[in-house]
Design an enzyme around this catalytic site. Structure first.
Site, mmCIF file in Angstrom:
data_model
loop_
_atom_site.group_PDB
_atom_site.id
_atom_site.type_symbol
_atom_site.label_atom_id
_atom_site.label_comp_id
_atom_site.label_asym_id
_atom_site.label_seq_id
_atom_site.Cartn_x
_atom_site.Cartn_y
_atom_site.Cartn_z
ATOM 1 N N GLN A 36 -59.931 26.702 62.084
ATOM 2 C CA GLN A 36 -60.501 25.598 61.296
ATOM 3 C C GLN A 36 -61.729 26.073 60.529
ATOM 4 O OE1 GLN A 36 -59.770 22.398 60.490
ATOM 5 N NE2 GLN A 36 -57.742 22.653 61.422
ATOM 6 N N SER A 37 -61.599 27.217 59.862
ATOM 7 C CA SER A 37 -62.734 27.805 59.162
ATOM 8 C C SER A 37 -63.131 26.983 57.938
ATOM 9 C CB SER A 37 -62.367 29.224 58.720
ATOM 10 O OG SER A 37 -63.300 29.705 57.778
ATOM 11 N N ASN A 38 -64.383 26.539 57.916
ATOM 12 C CA ASN A 38 -64.916 25.870 56.727
ATOM 13 C C ASN A 38 -65.083 26.866 55.591
ATOM 14 O OD1 ASN A 38 -65.528 23.175 57.941
ATOM 15 N ND2 ASN A 38 -66.762 24.470 59.286
#
Ligand SMILES: *Cc1c(COP(=O)(O)O)cnc(C)c1O
Length: 329
Positions: free
Chosen positions: A73-75
């Site tokens: 869930q990398s921003n």
């Protein structure tokens, strides 16, 4: 800055607002929130600042595809995908963890922005970085000129954007005439921290009041490595053409709020998400800004700041992760 390097309009909408909290912190200090969740690019977050500098550099080097890497869930990957869409560059993302049954949160947005998602099936940072290097080699063999942006965009170029951000904050504080006891932010790959420290050194050398920076770590590796952060801050200063060096005494990292590890929620982080939501309408997340703010609340409760003090929380974003199956506190 972007205009000098071929980005027609900046990716980040700056300056971000400095938002006062309507109620005092536990212990009585006032809270200001630096709204980097509102940088605009692809639903916002701190990486938009770094990406302005990193993409300008990639374009100046004639790169024609962006490659980067991050957690599931990398921003940072989500905003890199949005940057590629804005600049007309294809984007390849190497993501931790297996391919999910359905895309949620940040991954849904990465896909919507047209990026190629490579679900690596692994979580180890070193192995993920190796995977991204292999992908870059493959793209080169196909005749492309890829720009490899490392995890979090935390290079001296990326971090330099946070030296400018520190100055942006000081200008806003000057207008409010408010001395600040601490600038608190969430730290993971260290670039935000290093950049703020570089900005602090530059401000101090220019004779400005330069409030201390407190980094709250949300991962156990880089963010906690004071030597690494100090070196990156020094390299950032060198990149900006400065001979200044960061004093290690200014490098404070609190590793007490990580819990079991990166991406593992904590009860304190979940409480902090609720506190921010109910007192200011701010949306924090369980992996990054919620844990970071739990550190700020913890220090406030322990009496580090009191009535008459003002503390800044740098809201680095992360809100899309709330809309994942395990994302809500
Ligand atoms: C990346 C990120 C951070 C940490 O920034 P680093 O420069 O990697 O230390 C904090 N909060 C959010 C929401 C992020 O996406």
């Amino acid at each position: 800055m972007g205009q000098d390097h071929g980005i027609d309009s900046p990716l980040a909408l700056l300056p971000t607002p400095l938002d006062p909290c309507p109620v005092p912190l536990p212990g009585g200090a006032a809270l200001l929130v630096k709204r980097d969740d509102l940088t605009g690019l692809g639903l916002g977050g701190n990486k938009a600042r770094k990406l302005d500098a990193l993409c300008a550099d990639a374009l100046a080097r004639g790169c024609d595809v962006l490659v980067t890497v991050g957690g599931a869930q990398s921003n940072h990957c989500r905003m890199t995908a949005a940057a590629g869409a804005r600049l007309g560059l294809p984007v390849h993302l190497v993501l931790g963890g297996p391919a999910p049954g359905a895309l949620h949160g940040n991954q849904l947005l990465m896909d919507l922005f047209g990026a190629h998602l490579h679900h690596a099936g692994i979580h180890d940072w070193g192995a993920l970085a190796a995977r991204s290097e292999a992908l870059v080699a493959e793209l080169r063999r196909e005749g492309r000129n890829p720009a490899l942006i490392p995890i979090g965009g935390s290079t001296p170029i990326g971090a330099s954007a946070f030296a400018a951000a520190y100055e942006e904050l000081l200008d806003q504080l000057d207008a409010l005439a408010t001395p600040v006891a601490a600038v608190v932010h969430t730290s993971s790959s260290g670039g935000t921290h290093a950049g703020l420290l570089a900005g602090q050194a530059l401000a101090r050398a220019a004779g400005r009041a330069a409030p201390p920076v407190l980094a709250v770590a949300v991962a156990k590796d880089i963010a906690l490595d004071v030597r690494y952060v100090t070196d990156l801050a020094d390299q950032t200063l060198a990149h900006l053409g400065s001979h200044l060096r960061v004093d290690p005494a200014d490098v404070e990292v609190d590793g007490g709020w990580v819990g079991e590890g990166y991406e593992v929620p904590t009860p304190e982080g979940d409480d902090a998400i609720r506190w921010a939501a109910r007192h200011g309408g701010w949306v924090l997340d369980r992996t990054y800004s919620g844990k970071g703010f739990s550190g700020l609340l913890g220090h406030a409760r322990a009496g580090r700041w009191c009535t008459g003090d003002t503390v800044v929380f740098w809201h680095t974003g992360g809100t899309p992760a709330l809309f994942t199956p395990d994302g809500a506190p």
